[in-house]
Write an enzyme that holds these catalytic residues in place. Structure first.
Site, PDB file in Angstrom:
ATOM      1  N   ASN A 265      -3.332   2.396   6.965  1.00  0.00           N
ATOM      2  CA  ASN A 265      -3.199   2.218   5.577  1.00  0.00           C
ATOM      3  C   ASN A 265      -5.271   2.205   5.310  1.00  0.00           C
ATOM      4  OD1 ASN A 265      -1.262   2.622   4.391  1.00  0.00           O
ATOM      5  ND2 ASN A 265      -0.837   0.208   3.599  1.00  0.00           N
ATOM      6  N   ASP A 266      -5.726   1.258   6.290  1.00  0.00           N
ATOM      7  CA  ASP A 266      -7.481   1.054   5.905  1.00  0.00           C
ATOM      8  C   ASP A 266      -7.786   2.321   6.752  1.00  0.00           C
ATOM      9  OD1 ASP A 266      -7.938  -0.701   3.643  1.00  0.00           O
ATOM     10  OD2 ASP A 266      -6.966  -2.375   4.805  1.00  0.00           O
TER      11      ASP A 266
ATOM     12  N   CYS B 211       0.812  -2.349  12.288  1.00  0.00           N
ATOM     13  CA  CYS B 211       1.516  -2.859  10.934  1.00  0.00           C
ATOM     14  C   CYS B 211       1.906  -1.805   9.483  1.00  0.00           C
ATOM     15  CB  CYS B 211       0.816  -4.638  11.722  1.00  0.00           C
ATOM     16  SG  CYS B 211      -0.436  -4.416  10.925  1.00  0.00           S
TER      17      CYS B 211
ATOM     18  N   HIS C  44       1.715  -0.198  -5.858  1.00  0.00           N
ATOM     19  CA  HIS C  44       2.653  -0.674  -6.518  1.00  0.00           C
ATOM     20  C   HIS C  44       4.182  -0.107  -6.594  1.00  0.00           C
ATOM     21  CE1 HIS C  44       4.345  -4.379  -7.944  1.00  0.00           C
ATOM     22  NE2 HIS C  44       4.985  -3.630  -8.898  1.00  0.00           N
TER      23      HIS C  44
ATOM     24  N   ARG D  75      -7.457   4.459  -0.896  1.00  0.00           N
ATOM     25  CA  ARG D  75      -6.153   3.865  -1.029  1.00  0.00           C
ATOM     26  C   ARG D  75      -4.852   3.751  -2.300  1.00  0.00           C
ATOM     27  NH1 ARG D  75      -5.188  -1.067   2.486  1.00  0.00           N
ATOM     28  NH2 ARG D  75      -3.012  -1.051   1.624  1.00  0.00           N
TER      29      ARG D  75
ATOM     30  N   ARG E 295       1.357 -11.756   5.557  1.00  0.00           N
ATOM     31  CA  ARG E 295      -0.575 -12.356   5.216  1.00  0.00           C
ATOM     32  C   ARG E 295      -0.828 -13.254   4.754  1.00  0.00           C
ATOM     33  NH1 ARG E 295       2.987  -6.760   3.806  1.00  0.00           N
ATOM     34  NH2 ARG E 295       1.770  -5.645   4.383  1.00  0.00           N
TER      35      ARG E 295
END
Length: 560
Positions: free
Chosen positions: A437-438, A485, A186, A448, A288
């Site tokens: 990221n994934d 992205c 975050h 992650r 998103r």
């Protein structure tokens, strides 16, 4: 110790006195009992939780954007009926309200921590709600960081919850430094969105004495304590030079020799559009849509969805806007999307496009709303599905899009199988977007959200670059565009490497656009290709970055 070292997750230089934010809510002692009036104690606990929920909603309304959705989801935690029943049962057994809240949240906390993934990352949010409720019950001061200060300060913490940062601005905070977290935490996401330097996974940060002057380099991850006036002045001069260099580069994204690279923004809804326009985004590479759904007990109506989509589409006339369908499932549970219970590893469960096989009506409503919005705007709409693993899934999703009247259907490359067989997926997909990221999470079997695994989540890992190269090559076989992205696209150095690998577009947090645009404008495509080859030939993330930099001579002028 004069220097601390962490992981830089938001570039830039920040200087200010350190403000160490410590959660010092005392744990209610085990065995704490109330005076005997269980009904009154239950009501007291309920009022405290509702007060916290209302405060979180208030903060969300003031913050807007992505923060509002996150805080609304946190408010739902405070109002969770199961939690209320748990607390009530403990109070009935004689436990005090404060201890009942602590124990009730503790049981939920264990379940989330064991789940890992997205749910595991919500532990800090849950702890924040718990501590705020206990503070209300015990009459303690609210858990807040200063939203205003005479001079910008460096916010230091073990970790930060959404409510901690929702109302902060760059005018108040010079930099973030946390002991925990990773590139996708975050803190990292909010810092990049605010354009504030940030360093995470910085051991020993909270041991720094309050008021210590701190010079934070959000690119290198170095934090200097009590720097000299000369060091501060040099850093400020470098930052000023960097801002001037970035401001001098405008227009569409391109390399120094004119090779076009579309530079787009990642957004969570209409409230993020102003920043995307401010920083010159060439459309949206990742909308998103889950932020329309999170924090709700039923899906938003098709009319509400249409209005949200249309507001974004109208802001980018003639530009490309790529909308990702709802990315939810076992690791992002929504009350109206029931899936199989008891999954041992939610990150590998029913999520993304897999969930639409169980709930086709949710996808149908979303695509219909998108089609209606697209018919009222000139933006070029693309729709992509998350977590696609096979060619069959790509074909099925593309068919659903075309049936709804949406001709451009794409898929995200987040699973190694998709990266390995992108050419096969291209039989159904019109375009691809790589979510680094994934993709890193699944390629390295590294959650992650776990700070201890940050090194494996580094997008400079040569193996990850190999997967990106494979995906781009597979897309090229069928003449399909392939962008990135993930947050990796916002790293100006890595952006050059991605272009060298053949990536056609880059989408990132809006505040990252100027640095990426400037870095590309200073290097030819051939230089980017050589940098990419050098990075892939390296044996570690650190050596890959160093090797790439050696082929990108213009970076020094940008202070990168």
């Amino acid at each position: 110790m004069s220097t601390l070292t962490g992981v830089g997750v938001s570039p830039g230089i920040g200087f200010g006195t350190g403000y160490v934010f410590a959660r010092e809510i005392p744990v209610p002692p085990p065995g704490s009992r109330h005076g005997g009036d269980a009904a009154a104690e239950r009501e007291r606990a309920g009022r405290a939780l509702e007060q916290v929920a209302q405060d979180l909603e208030r903060r969300g309304t003031l913050a807007g954007g992505e923060s509002q959705k996150v805080l609304e989801a946190q408010a739902l935690m405070a109002r969770d009926p199961g939690l209320a029943a748990e607390v009530a049962g403990l109070v009935e057994a004689g436990t005090s309200a404060s201890r009942a809240v602590y124990e009730g949240f503790g049981r939920y906390r264990e379940a989330l921590a064991e789940a890992g993934g997205y749910l595991g990352a919500r532990v800090v949010d849950l702890d924040d709600v718990r501590d705020r409720a206990i503070a209300v019950l015990e009459g303690l001061p609210a858990l807040d960081v200063p939203s205003r200060a005479a001079e910008p300060y460096v916010l230091v913490a073990r970790d930060l919850a959404p409510a901690d940062t929702a109302l902060l601005s760059p005018d108040a905070v010079a930099a973030f430094v946390t002991e925990e977290g990773g590139p996708t935490s975050h803190t990292a996401i909010i810092a990049r969105a605010m354009g504030v330097p940030a360093v995470v996974a910085c051991r020993g940060a909270t041991a720094v004495a309050a008021g210590t002057p701190m010079l934070v380099d959000g690119a290198s991850g170095l934090v200097r304590l009590t720097p000299s006036a000369r060091e501060v002045e040099a850093a400020r001069e470098a930052a000023a030079a960097r801002r001037s260099a970035l401001a001098a580069v405008g227009g569409p994204g391109a390399t120094a020799d004119g090779h076009p690279v579309t530079l787009q923004a990642n957004i969570g809804g209409p409230r993020d559009v102003p920043d995307a326009l401010k920083y010159g985004a060439q459309g949206v590479g990742l909308y998103r849509t889950e932020f329309l759904f999170l924090g709700r007990r039923k899906a938003p109506s098709p009319q509400e969805q249409e209005a949200a989509y249309l507001e974004v589409l109208k802001a980018f006339p003639g530009e490309r806007v790529v909308v990702r369908t709802l990315d939810a499932g076992a690791d992002k549970p929504l009350p109206f999307l029931a899936s199989s219970d008891g999954e041992p590893n939610p990150a590998l469960g029913m999520r993304g496009t897999r969930l639409f096989q169980v709930h086709p009506e949710v996808l149908a409503d979303q695509l219909a709303a998108l089609a209606r919005a697209a018919s009222q705007a000139s933006a070029r709409v693309g729709v992509m599905a998350p977590m696609v693993a096979t060619a069959e899934e790509a074909v099925r999703f593309a068919a659903a899009c075309r049936e709804a009247g949406l001709p451009s259907a794409g898929v995200m490359i987040e699973v190694p199988s998709a990266a390995l067989r992108t050419a096969d997926l291209a039989a159904g997909a019109d375009f691809f977007s790589i979510g680094t990221n994934d993709l890193a999470q699944y390629a390295f079997a590294a959650d992650r959200q776990v700070g201890a695994l940050t090194a494996l989540q580094d997008p400079w890992q040569p193996a990850l670059l190999d997967l990106v190269a494979l995906a781009v090559a597979g897309a090229a076989v069928r003449d399909r565009p392939c962008g990135v992205c993930g947050e990796a696209a916002g790293d100006p150095v890595l952006a050059c490497v991605l272009v060298g690998l053949g990536v056609t577009s880059l989408s990132m947090a809006a505040a990252s656009l100027p640095a990426v645009r400037a870095a590309l404008a200073l290097h030819t495509r051939e230089e980017c290709v050589r940098a990419a080859q050098a990075a892939r030939a390296a044996e570690s993330a650190e050596s890959a970055r160093a090797a790439a930099r050696s082929h990108l001579p213009g970076l020094g002028g940008l202070g990168l």
